[in-house]
Design an enzyme around this catalytic site. Structure first.
Site: not given
Length: 495
Positions: A238-239, A242-246, A384
């Site tokens: 779903i998303s 640059k640092e993760s995949v959801v 952030d």
């Protein structure tokens, strides 16, 4: 008659010339063949092998024709062996050197040539003529050494065949290409660089998470969660960031009664690609919760600490009542949380949703309240905070992505807070909220420091001075000290 008596034979007299006659020998041979094989007389009467302009009366020609027919069968057998051994393999073997080659072939026409049956391959580069051992040819002015430009150029062209198969060197058939040493060395270096880069990319793909995909170790972790019944099914990505995949998943049943798994879950997989975290260590190496465990020598542990840090920060925010995802479980670099959205549709980010002026004003005051809660109750700075990390769901704002959040006592905590205040203030001022404070007023409202400065440069200078005072106190006393409270002695935060 006596069986042992001498038989009455009539001898046929013939001359020596008749005995030596070739015509008589052929007649006698035909008589013997007719007696032994009477059924093939009609075939035997004709020539043995028919063909145009072929004299079959010569034993040498017959032997050559028989040998050629045998060689054709032998070559066909070699082709069948090649096909059987090679199959669909990309790397194949060839029995070309074992095939029988003849100066002519009765089955091949002059127009069509079977290149498989010939030693000369027009698509194979001719070997350059090498200079003799003495290093030169010719005499006087016509002398040519091994360093001759033409000779070296042709050698370099032929040596390009030794490059990696992935490096395309082009087709130089029919062209007398001559590469200089400078050009050849540049191509050689580029070919080696491309080969090493390809190897690195392959290794990175095998051992790290990629875009919308996971590596085998992460896939195994997800399989275990599904097999244990914690997750019912994983629907898809779903998303990506640059640092993760959801990923989105439907929740299952928990092994313990005290923990309730939400119907819909969000699986955040932190990428194990190391270069994504080279500039992220400043958020974790000075955090006293992870300072003793931080080590640049083992970057993969930093990724697990990054996921653990987000879990702890979300737990603090959830205990304070701030709208955020609920933590379900953490396994290495995979964090399972509640899903902010409905029916596999994630809640939109604040930058992507169009709000009315009343909802925009409501969202601003809610964010102001959350920033104060985050600072005073959770003892955290988002670090952030922007419209990209705030979701709009059920008529209110939800905070996400708190893996980089630090405490105000962090050496750069106040700088991060001022940056968050600038992002929030600019977004809502552009959104038409007249009550929105500027970044300096918002900073004082959240932190309660009441820094007085006429311009932004002096304001940031005072922030850096406060951070320097706090860092000096830490080095002298070895414990965290908060100087940012107005109520009596500053409290000490120890966990």
């Amino acid at each position: 008659q006596c069986p042992w008596g001498a038989p009455n034979t009539t001898s046929i007299s013939c001359s020596l010339a008749d005995v030596m006659s070739e015509q008589l020998a052929k007649e006698l041979q035909l008589e013997e063949e007719n007696a032994a094989f009477p059924e093939v007389v009609a075939v035997a009467e004709g020539p043995f092998i028919t063909g145009e302009n072929i004299d079959t009366s010569s034993d040498l020609m017959l032997a050559q024709m028989l040998q050629m027919e045998f060689d054709r069968e032998y070559d066909a057998q070699l082709r069948r062996e090649e096909k059987k051994i090679n199959g669909d393999s990309k790397v194949s073997i060839s029995f070309e050197n074992y095939r029988k080659v003849h100066p002519y072939d009765s089955d091949s026409s002059e127009d069509e040539v079977d290149w498989q049956d010939t030693r000369h391959d027009p698509y194979r580069a001719d070997k350059p003529t090498t200079t003799p051992r003495k290093g030169f040819v010719g005499k006087g002015k016509d002398i040519t050494t091994k360093h001759d430009e033409v000779v070296c150029g042709r050698k370099n062209t032929a040596r390009m065949e030794n490059f990696a198969p992935e490096f395309q060197v082009g087709d130089g058939i029919g062209m007398d290409l001559k590469l200089s040493n400078q050009v050849f060395n540049a191509l050689k270096q580029h070919a080696y660089s491309e080969e090493r880069r390809s190897a690195r990319l392959h290794e990175k793909k095998e051992h790290s998470t990629a875009e919308k995909a996971v590596d085998p170790k992460t896939r195994l972790l997800l399989y275990k969660m599904v097999n244990a019944g914690m997750l019912e099914t994983i629907t898809g990505c779903i998303s990506t960031g640059k640092e993760s995949v959801v990923f989105h998943a439907y929740g299952g049943k928990s092994a313990t009664e005290d923990k309730v798994i939400p119907p819909e879950c969000a699986i955040k997989v932190f990428k194990t690609t190391l270069n994504e975290f080279k500039n992220r260590d400043k958020y974790i190496k000075d955090d006293y919760r992870f300072k003793d465990r931080f080590s640049k020598l083992n970057p993969r542990k930093i990724i697990r600490m990054w996921a653990e840090k987000e879990m702890h920060n979300l737990t603090r925010m959830q205990n304070a009542g701030i709208p955020c995802p609920q933590v379900v479980i953490l396994k290495k670099h995979v964090l399972v949380m509640s899903f902010i959205g409905q029916d596999q549709v994630p809640a939109p980010k604040l930058k992507d949703v169009t709000l009315s002026s009343e909802d925009m004003k409501k969202a601003y005051y809610q964010i102001l309240n959350m920033m104060q809660q985050l600072y005073k109750e959770c003892n955290l700075v988002h670090a952030d905070l922007s419209e990209y990390n705030m979701l709009w769901h059920d008529g209110k704002v939800w905070l996400i992505d708190v893996s980089q959040s630090v405490e105000p006592t962090h050496p750069h905590g106040l700088e991060f807070l001022f940056r968050d205040c600038r992002n929030v203030s600019q977004f809502f001022q552009k959104g038409g909220v007249a009550e929105a404070l500027n970044e300096r007023e918002l900073f004082n409202a959240v932190s309660g420091l009441n820094i007085t400065a006429d311009n932004e440069v002096d304001f940031q200078a005072e922030i850096e001075a406060l951070e320097k005072m706090n860092e000096d106190h830490v080095q002298n006393h070895g414990k965290k000290l908060s100087m940012f409270s107005n109520d009596g002695d500053p409290p000490i935060y120890d966990e």
